[in-house]
Design an enzyme around this catalytic site. Sequence first.
Site, PDB file in Angstrom:
ATOM      1  N   SER A  75      29.245  86.495  46.485  1.00 40.96           N
ATOM      2  CA  SER A  75      28.261  85.451  46.248  1.00 40.96           C
ATOM      3  C   SER A  75      28.860  84.052  46.382  1.00 40.96           C
ATOM      4  O   SER A  75      29.245  83.644  47.466  1.00 40.96           O
ATOM      5  CB  SER A  75      27.629  85.672  44.865  1.00 40.96           C
ATOM      6  OG  SER A  75      26.519  84.854  44.659  1.00 40.96           O
TER       7      SER A  75
ATOM      8  N   ASP B  31      34.841  77.842  57.938  1.00 38.36           N
ATOM      9  CA  ASP B  31      34.089  77.201  59.026  1.00 38.36           C
ATOM     10  C   ASP B  31      34.550  75.774  59.285  1.00 38.36           C
ATOM     11  O   ASP B  31      34.552  75.304  60.430  1.00 38.36           O
ATOM     12  CB  ASP B  31      32.592  77.204  58.711  1.00 38.36           C
ATOM     13  CG  ASP B  31      31.955  78.574  58.947  1.00 38.36           C
ATOM     14  OD1 ASP B  31      32.690  79.525  59.266  1.00 38.36           O
ATOM     15  OD2 ASP B  31      30.717  78.689  58.806  1.00 38.36           O
TER      16      ASP B  31
ATOM     17  N   LYS C 182      27.589  89.573  49.729  1.00 47.05           N
ATOM     18  CA  LYS C 182      26.330  89.230  49.048  1.00 47.05           C
ATOM     19  C   LYS C 182      25.872  87.878  49.585  1.00 47.05           C
ATOM     20  O   LYS C 182      26.329  86.833  49.141  1.00 47.05           O
ATOM     21  CB  LYS C 182      26.513  89.164  47.532  1.00 47.05           C
ATOM     22  CG  LYS C 182      25.228  88.817  46.776  1.00 47.05           C
ATOM     23  CD  LYS C 182      25.472  88.781  45.272  1.00 47.05           C
ATOM     24  CE  LYS C 182      24.184  88.462  44.517  1.00 47.05           C
ATOM     25  NZ  LYS C 182      23.717  87.080  44.716  1.00 47.05           N
TER      26      LYS C 182
END
Length: 389
Positions: free
Chosen positions: A296, A307, A321
């Site tokens: 999560s 990224d 998740k």
Amino acid sequence: MKHKEYASGVLTGVLVVALAAGGVKFVQQRQYNGVLSDSSHVQKIEYLEKMIDQEYLGEVDNDEMAEGVYAGLVYGLGDVYSRYYTADEYAQETASTDGAYAGIGVSIQKNKNGGVQIAECYEGGPGADAGLQTGDVITAINDTDVTDMELSDVVSLIRENKDKTIVLTVFRENEEKSREISVDVTDVELPSVFGEMLDKKTGYIQITQFTGVTPQQYKDMFTELKDKGMERLVIDLRDNPGGLLTSVCDILREILPEGLIVYTEDKYGNREEETCDGKHQLDMPLAVLVNENSASASEIFAGAVQDHGVGTIVGTTTYGKGVVQELRQLSDGSAVKLTVSNYYTPNGNSINKVGIKPDVEVKLASELLNKDEITHEEDNQFQKALDVI
């Protein structure tokens, strides 16, 4: 009240679960008066209520059966992340996600021989300061016997004495007689950030969950390590199950350059973005440790760092998740947590049921898997993180 985390008849929880699964089974079949229409859920509940009233041998608690109906309705969604909370359960859940509550700074569990046992005593909390220890068994609070109380009732008894001093009757291992310990009930923060300097230049910060108080705890720890000469950093998110979206985003704003942190999309395609202004971008080498239990909010953290290319992700592929829950309180104090949106990393990747693949994949050495405690020196994942920075 909303919080994002990442009828006239009543039924027991068991019956509702059975309904959700597609059928109700009875040990003994019997014809009851009345017509049961397959298309009417209300009529079916009323029918079952009448059957319970006429035939059930034990005593019936209508309030408990009603709670079972509500819980079963959400259970019927088949979503492991959605659930119904009673008022007491909601109070405990919010204390956990907020990271602050009225209490004595300990974690308790039921003791098999009666009373409650201290599972963890938080350093710096009122309980630890008063002399409580992990393993102590509490049998009374202010002369009120708690040996047969439910855990939630014991917690409520403590919290209703906020800003007061309570007297605990405590039994300690290898001691025949009980002792009485006076403890102040105050606002307590659950620690979720731990850190240390590994050498003169390398700092280590472990985040165990993302609660409402985690961002400030992180900032305080980072400042402390920076003042000690930190020039490179390892952040450990292994076994971190996640937490609040707002919490992880606030910490990432202390790390990322200007740009997107994460975005969510609901069932109607509505998009919400969390962004960073880049004013506090981290200016040192960074490694982030993750494993299969990092979930999560931990994955939001790892995905954003990966990224943006501001750090190296080390460990094993994360849990996967990629959905967000909203916790909404109802007028009677109960609450419902529902999955309401998907989230995506800055590059538009959905990690639900996929996870974040580390830049440097390292499995924990097999001989360490069943150890309760692992030192930095023998932790091969941690040592690899040191290598990459």
